[in-house]
Design an enzyme around this catalytic site. Structure first.
Site, mmCIF file in Angstrom:
data_model
loop_
_atom_site.group_PDB
_atom_site.id
_atom_site.type_symbol
_atom_site.label_atom_id
_atom_site.label_comp_id
_atom_site.label_asym_id
_atom_site.label_seq_id
_atom_site.Cartn_x
_atom_site.Cartn_y
_atom_site.Cartn_z
ATOM 1 N N ALA A 211 0.850 -1.199 0.000
ATOM 2 C CA ALA A 211 0.000 0.000 0.000
ATOM 3 C C ALA A 211 0.879 1.241 0.000
ATOM 4 O O ALA A 211 2.103 1.147 -0.132
ATOM 5 C CB ALA A 211 -0.917 -0.011 1.217
ATOM 6 N N ASN A 212 0.286 2.406 0.123
ATOM 7 C CA ASN A 212 1.064 3.645 0.237
ATOM 8 C C ASN A 212 0.341 4.605 1.184
ATOM 9 O O ASN A 212 -0.726 4.283 1.712
ATOM 10 C CB ASN A 212 1.294 4.276 -1.136
ATOM 11 C CG ASN A 212 -0.018 4.604 -1.817
ATOM 12 O OD1 ASN A 212 -0.775 5.450 -1.356
ATOM 13 N ND2 ASN A 212 -0.301 3.911 -2.909
ATOM 14 N N ARG A 213 0.930 5.784 1.386
ATOM 15 C CA ARG A 213 0.445 6.687 2.440
ATOM 16 C C ARG A 213 -0.706 7.585 2.032
ATOM 17 O O ARG A 213 -1.080 8.491 2.755
ATOM 18 C CB ARG A 213 1.585 7.600 2.905
ATOM 19 C CG ARG A 213 2.707 6.871 3.579
ATOM 20 C CD ARG A 213 3.740 7.875 4.076
ATOM 21 N NE ARG A 213 4.977 7.214 4.402
ATOM 22 C CZ ARG A 213 5.175 6.530 5.520
ATOM 23 N NH1 ARG A 213 4.215 6.433 6.407
ATOM 24 N NH2 ARG A 213 6.321 5.946 5.741
ATOM 25 N N SER A 214 -1.276 7.404 0.843
ATOM 26 C CA SER A 214 -2.354 8.303 0.413
ATOM 27 C C SER A 214 -3.553 8.205 1.367
ATOM 28 O O SER A 214 -3.995 7.117 1.728
ATOM 29 C CB SER A 214 -2.796 7.912 -1.002
ATOM 30 O OG SER A 214 -3.985 8.589 -1.322
ATOM 31 N N ALA A 277 -3.517 7.290 -5.706
ATOM 32 C CA ALA A 277 -2.120 6.874 -5.716
ATOM 33 C C ALA A 277 -2.126 5.376 -6.012
ATOM 34 O O ALA A 277 -2.047 4.537 -5.108
ATOM 35 C CB ALA A 277 -1.474 7.179 -4.375
#
Ligand code: C5P
Length: 403
Positions: A211-214, A277
């Protein structure tokens, strides 16, 4: 007179920032709103009901068990006969009460009894704002559909400490109230829009993912801004903890491929704004069972494969929307990379931002962007994500309507 005829209940709870509420009352009234103030006991330790009453030209409501207050409007009518409730400042204590449905004074009872939109402007010591209990309460209240403005970073009035906790400035609170109450012109009526937002989760096995920080804040704000201008908006959102925006059809997905399918199935549309993102890669063959750690064995490397590029697909689609907007989250060479992206992906506009960790943009509430078109680059000032969304929605409207 952007708030002409709007009836606002302003709840002031007990924090030093209550002094700013006096200015907030003036600003709200200048724009045509009527303000009915409710003060907690704590609030009255910081500012007097006399000052609040004089500035609001209203009775000041302070007691739940007051014959006078109950005869005047009563807590149920106070909660319902309004267009918006603003809590400024909102203390950690009042937010904790709201998150748990407590109603042991007039302010908390009004908040439990209302079905009107509620705008919360928290103010507290940075340690209190960062406390897990407060974070839990904010998440609960957000999921319950309450809107937040701030807190901002800066020096605390009492302790001189620095950090997140200062109440948003009165004019920013007014702008947030205007957004929530907006019944302005609808230049996008009859237009359809698709917006993507949030991260994607790419499974490694049934319990793990990439995943990512969006946070989804910018994409959700854009979907809401387009809807306020009258567009029929579908928001395709990856996993986020924020509430679905009002007036927007929201589709929840997890993976990039699901997001692509949801977007493509909604073409043709007039407007596409791809803010998500999206993970560039996914695990080539995600495991059907949880991958077990084997003692003494080196971890097996993950085989990645490229995800579909949703923006590029939309930008080159036979039903390409009239306006295609992409985002470019960069940590270096923001402008050059943004321009290259515009060409490669077939977009009309690229909103480029620097997401280096020190900017705090990824996951934060503010954004500092450059708008890149085929012929120009504009640096926008540092704005809240809601303000970036409003500006972008207006720009899209001008472009679409030949402005
Ligand atoms: O190439 P990059 O990921 O930097 O491009 C960012 C832009 O492309 C954003 O608008 C994002 O929503 C979109 N994008 C996409 N699908 C991908 C990757 C990015 O729609 N797989």
């Amino acid at each position: 007179m952007t708030l002409a005829g709007k009836r606002i209940v302003l709840i002031v709870s007990g924090g030093i920032a209550a002094y700013k509420s006096l200015d907030l009352i003036r600003r709200l009234r200048e724009r045509g709103a009527t303000v009915r103030p409710v003060m907690t006991r704590g609030a009255q330790e910081f500012v007097t009901p006399l000052a609040v009453g004089a500035l609001s030209a209203s009775h000041v409501y302070t007691e739940l068990f007051s014959r006078e207050d109950e005869q005047d409007v009563g807590h149920i009518r106070l909660a319902r006969d309004c267009d918006l409730i603003v809590i400024a400042p909102a203390t950690a204590d009042l937010m904790a009460k709201m998150a748990n449905g407590l109603a042991d004074d007039l302010a908390s009872t009004v908040l439990l009894a209302t079905d009107m939109p509620v705008l919360v402007a928290p103010a507290m010591n940075p340690k209190m704002w960062a406390h897990p209990a407060t974070k839990r309460n904010v998440a609960t209240l957000t999921a319950d559909g309450l809107s937040f403005i701030g807190p901002m970073a800066g020096e605390m009035a009492e302790s001189g400490e620095n950090g997140l906790g200062r109440m948003a400035e009165p004019l920013d609170i007014v702008a947030a109230a205007e957004r929530l109450l907006d019944d302005g012109p609808k230049p996008l009526a009859g237009r359809t829009a698709i917006v993507t937002s949030g991260p994607t989760h790419e499974p490694i096995d049934p319990v793990r993912y990439i995943a990512n920080r969006s946070s989804g804040r910018q994409g959700h704000a854009i979907a809401a801004a387009l809807a306020r201008l009258g567009a029929d908006v579908t928001l395709v959102s990856g996993p986020v903890t924020i509430a679905d925006p009002k007036g927007v059809a929201t589709v929840h997905v997890e993976r990039a491929e699901e997001m692509r399918d949801a977007v493509i199935s909604r073409l043709p549309a007039d407007i596409a704004v791809m803010v998500a993102a999206v993970a560039d890669w996914r695990v080539a063959a995600s495991a059907g069972q949880k991958i077990k750690k084997k003692p003494g064995e080196a971890p097996s490397p993950l085989q990645l494969t490229e995800n579909p590029d949703i923006l590029k697909t939309v930008g080159h689609h036979e039903h390409r929307p009239k306006i295609v907007v992409g985002f470019a989250a960069e940590t270096e060479n923001v402008e050059d990379n943004g321009r290259a992206k515009l060409e490669r992906k077939g977009a009309d506009l690229i909103v480029a931002n620097d997401v280096s960790p020190e900017t705090g943009i990824m996951g934060g509430t503010r954004n500092s962007v450059k708008l890149i078109t085929r012929t120009s680059v504009e640096q926008w000032p540092d704005l809240s994500k809601d303000e970036v969304a409003d500006r972008l929605a207006r720009r899209i409207t001008e472009t679409l309507n030949g402005g």
